[in-house]
Design a protein around this motif. Structure first.
Motif, short mmCIF file in Angstrom:
data_model
loop_
_atom_site.label_atom_id
_atom_site.label_comp_id
_atom_site.label_asym_id
_atom_site.label_seq_id
_atom_site.Cartn_x
_atom_site.Cartn_y
_atom_site.Cartn_z
N ARG A 32 0.86 -1.14 0.11
CA ARG A 32 0.04 -0.06 0.03
C ARG A 32 0.97 1.19 -0.04
O ARG A 32 0.53 2.08 -0.68
CB ARG A 32 -1.09 -0.11 1.09
N TYR A 35 2.26 2.03 -3.53
CA TYR A 35 1.51 2.72 -4.38
C TYR A 35 1.09 4.27 -4.25
O TYR A 35 1.09 5.13 -5.04
CB TYR A 35 0.08 1.75 -4.48
N GLN A 36 1.19 4.46 -2.92
CA GLN A 36 0.96 5.84 -2.28
C GLN A 36 2.22 6.46 -2.95
O GLN A 36 2.22 7.64 -3.35
CB GLN A 36 0.76 5.79 -0.92
N GLU A 107 -5.95 8.54 -9.58
CA GLU A 107 -6.41 7.69 -8.63
C GLU A 107 -6.18 6.40 -8.92
O GLU A 107 -5.78 6.11 -10.14
CB GLU A 107 -8.12 7.84 -8.68
N TYR A 108 -6.34 5.70 -7.74
CA TYR A 108 -6.01 4.22 -7.86
C TYR A 108 -6.96 3.61 -7.02
O TYR A 108 -7.24 3.94 -5.80
CB TYR A 108 -4.48 3.88 -7.75
N THR A 109 -7.18 2.16 -7.25
CA THR A 109 -7.94 1.29 -6.32
C THR A 109 -7.41 -0.02 -6.20
O THR A 109 -7.34 -0.59 -7.35
CB THR A 109 -9.47 1.32 -6.77
N LYS A 111 -7.50 -3.27 -5.85
CA LYS A 111 -8.73 -4.59 -5.60
C LYS A 111 -8.26 -5.57 -4.82
O LYS A 111 -9.25 -6.08 -4.20
CB LYS A 111 -8.99 -5.01 -7.13
N VAL A 126 -5.02 -3.83 -9.43
CA VAL A 126 -5.26 -2.49 -9.23
C VAL A 126 -5.97 -1.84 -10.45
O VAL A 126 -5.54 -2.42 -11.55
CB VAL A 126 -3.83 -1.91 -8.91
N THR A 128 -6.46 1.88 -12.17
CA THR A 128 -5.86 3.19 -12.00
C THR A 128 -6.66 4.18 -12.88
O THR A 128 -7.25 3.91 -13.98
CB THR A 128 -4.45 3.41 -12.37
N ARG A 143 -7.35 5.20 -18.33
CA ARG A 143 -7.63 4.29 -17.12
C ARG A 143 -7.06 3.09 -17.42
O ARG A 143 -7.05 2.70 -18.49
CB ARG A 143 -9.29 4.16 -16.82
N GLU A 145 -6.52 -1.35 -16.12
CA GLU A 145 -6.62 -2.34 -15.16
C GLU A 145 -5.25 -3.18 -15.33
O GLU A 145 -4.95 -3.51 -16.41
CB GLU A 145 -7.85 -3.26 -15.52
#
Length: 170
Positions: A32, A35-36, A107-109, A111, A126, A128, A143, A145
């Motif tokens: 985590r 990615y930050q 932005e990113y998530t 998953k 992830v 993005t 975007r 995946e």
């Protein structure tokens, strides 16, 4: 004096263990944080900081839907390092065309994070998004995946593989 010798040997033993085993373990928190760090460095245009987050052996493949026919590109460290400059150059060209400063939105998530049983790698899914635009809307909307593989060496997590698809909506 004998106690000092024992303490030194314990410290050396711990250092060897950390270099050989402990520093190579990857954790959810490290992933985590990686990615930050990536998105913060990318946003401020710090190519060196972004580059340091990729292993020298990083590799991958991305399929892009930017054109009518999909294009597959390979990823290596040089490509990953150059992406920061390319993104900010694209933004600058768009600003020149529209005649004003543009906003960026990253932005990113994450998953999922799957850490291997030996804790040496993490496989991360992830999503993005990167957008450049004005208050009225996006001029560039990209975007992806992707599935990334993260390893740790000497306690520092790095990307070693990244595969995915990129879609452009503007």
């Amino acid at each position: 004096m004998r106690l000092l010798g024992i303490a030194v040997m314990v410290c050396i033993g711990y250092g060897i263990w950390h270099a050989a085993i402990g520093g190579k373990r990857v954790s959810d928190a490290q992933v985590r944080e990686l990615y930050q760090q990536y998105w913060e460095a990318f946003d401020r245009g710090d190519a060196k900081a972004v580059c340091d987050l990729f292993s020298d052996q990083v590799h991958g493949r991305f399929s892009s839907t930017a054109r009518s026919m999909p294009v597959t590109e390979t990823l290596d460290k040089a490509t990953a390092c150059a992406s920061v400059g390319q993104f900010h150059e694209t933004k600058q060209r768009l600003e020149e065309r529209v005649g004003k400063a543009l906003y960026t939105n990253f932005e990113y998530t994450i998953k999922s994070i799957e850490i291997s049983p030996d804790r040496k790698t993490a496989t991360v899914e992830v999503a993005t998004g990167m957008r450049i635009g004005t208050e009225q809307g996006a001029l560039l909307d990209m975007r992806s995946e992707q599935t990334d593989v993260v390893k740790s060496s000497f306690g520092k997590a790095q990307f070693v593989q990244s595969d995915g698809t990129v879609s452009f909506f503007r």
